[in-house]
Design a protein around this motif. Sequence first.
Motif, PDB file in Angstrom:
ATOM      1  N   GLY A  21       0.824  -1.212   0.000  1.00 45.34           N
ATOM      2  CA  GLY A  21       0.000   0.000   0.000  1.00 45.34           C
ATOM      3  C   GLY A  21       0.855   1.257   0.000  1.00 45.34           C
ATOM      4  O   GLY A  21       0.546   2.248  -0.676  1.00 45.34           O
ATOM      5  N   GLN A  22       1.941   1.224   0.749  1.00 45.09           N
ATOM      6  CA  GLN A  22       2.868   2.368   0.796  1.00 45.09           C
ATOM      7  C   GLN A  22       3.418   2.662  -0.600  1.00 45.09           C
ATOM      8  O   GLN A  22       3.423   3.810  -1.064  1.00 45.09           O
ATOM      9  N   LEU A  23       3.889   1.615  -1.300  1.00 42.32           N
ATOM     10  CA  LEU A  23       4.427   1.802  -2.654  1.00 42.32           C
ATOM     11  C   LEU A  23       3.366   2.326  -3.604  1.00 42.32           C
ATOM     12  O   LEU A  23       3.620   3.209  -4.434  1.00 42.32           O
ATOM     13  N   TYR A  24       2.178   1.759  -3.483  1.00 46.61           N
ATOM     14  CA  TYR A  24       1.064   2.109  -4.378  1.00 46.61           C
ATOM     15  C   TYR A  24       0.733   3.594  -4.251  1.00 46.61           C
ATOM     16  O   TYR A  24       0.589   4.307  -5.253  1.00 46.61           O
ATOM     17  N   VAL A  25       0.648   4.068  -3.009  1.00 48.24           N
ATOM     18  CA  VAL A  25       0.311   5.479  -2.783  1.00 48.24           C
ATOM     19  C   VAL A  25       1.483   6.377  -3.175  1.00 48.24           C
ATOM     20  O   VAL A  25       1.303   7.415  -3.818  1.00 48.24           O
ATOM     21  N   ALA A  26       2.700   5.973  -2.811  1.00 49.03           N
ATOM     22  CA  ALA A  26       3.876   6.802  -3.090  1.00 49.03           C
ATOM     23  C   ALA A  26       4.072   6.986  -4.590  1.00 49.03           C
ATOM     24  O   ALA A  26       4.521   8.047  -5.042  1.00 49.03           O
ATOM     25  N   GLN A  27       3.732   5.967  -5.353  1.00 45.69           N
ATOM     26  CA  GLN A  27       3.935   6.034  -6.798  1.00 45.69           C
ATOM     27  C   GLN A  27       3.207   7.240  -7.398  1.00 45.69           C
ATOM     28  O   GLN A  27       3.781   7.990  -8.180  1.00 45.69           O
TER      29      GLN A  27
END
Length: 231
Positions: free
Chosen positions: A210-216
């Motif tokens: 989820g962190q990667l998904y949002v940060a992207q």
Amino acid sequence: MTMLRNIFIADISITTSGLANADTIAVIGTGGVGSALGPHFAAAGHTVVYGSRTPGSAEVQSLISQTGNDATATTQAEAAVNADIILLAIPWAPAKAIVSELGSLDGKIIIDPINALAFDAEKTVGIAADPSAAELIQEWAPGAHVVKAFNTLTRAYMVDANAAGGPITIPLAGDDIAAKERVADLVTAIGLVPLDVGALSHARGVEAMGQLYVAQGYQGRTRFEYHLRPR
Ligand SMILES: NC(=O)c1ccc[n+]([C@@H]2O[C@H](COP(=O)([O-])OP(=O)(O)OC[C@H]3O[C@@H](n4cnc5c(N)ncnc54)[C@H](OP(=O)(O)O)[C@@H]3O)[C@@H](O)[C@H]2O)c1
């Protein structure tokens, strides 16, 4: 006799008992996630009770109408009392206080879609729950069965999975197999693809997804959806 069917398509397969019994699902929070998933749960035959700080507001009454299947809204605590399943569609910051006000959650399934993220001025995206939001929720409600789910996609594809242009995997982390099966049924009913990724401690990995998904998106790179190819 219970009809069993395989609902999953990867190296880890789980079995579900189907929707023989409609559940009562308390959707705590009527924002982006609650208003996206509540109508799907109702369409799948479940009784939806929204738990809201303002159950009588025009917005929440409109959501009830949109949801159908005799959906109702009440306070957060009252919504939880008769629920089999509780969706915590709430921000991380008030989550501990909200869970502590929900009364006994023993035996209930808690679905945790929360991304406990910390944003700073340098546009970094960190995780604000240690070891994970899901494990902390399990500590706060030790008699419940917490399942991490739905934190790895945006609301738009909760509303309409077909709009994504291809399948989206929903990783499910939790310690109770039967609870994951029930959540997998909900995921399938929405048009998404459930994947059992193991114990609740694996929510750490799912929350990092989820962190990667949002940060992207937050940091301006190419956005993506998670689709894990079965083998
Ligand atoms: N939006 C997304 O695309 C998305 C995707 C994946 C995961 N998530 C995660 O899912 C959770 C819910 O996201 P969301 O987009 O639905 O959030 P949101 O639009 O901000 O809605 C959260 C809801 O929580 C309720 N709430 C209860 N106590 C609150 C408080 N003290 N402060 C603020 N709200 C309170 C409110 O409902 P009432 O006014 O009815 O009380 C509010 O509408 C978050 O943890 C988020 O990280 C979001």
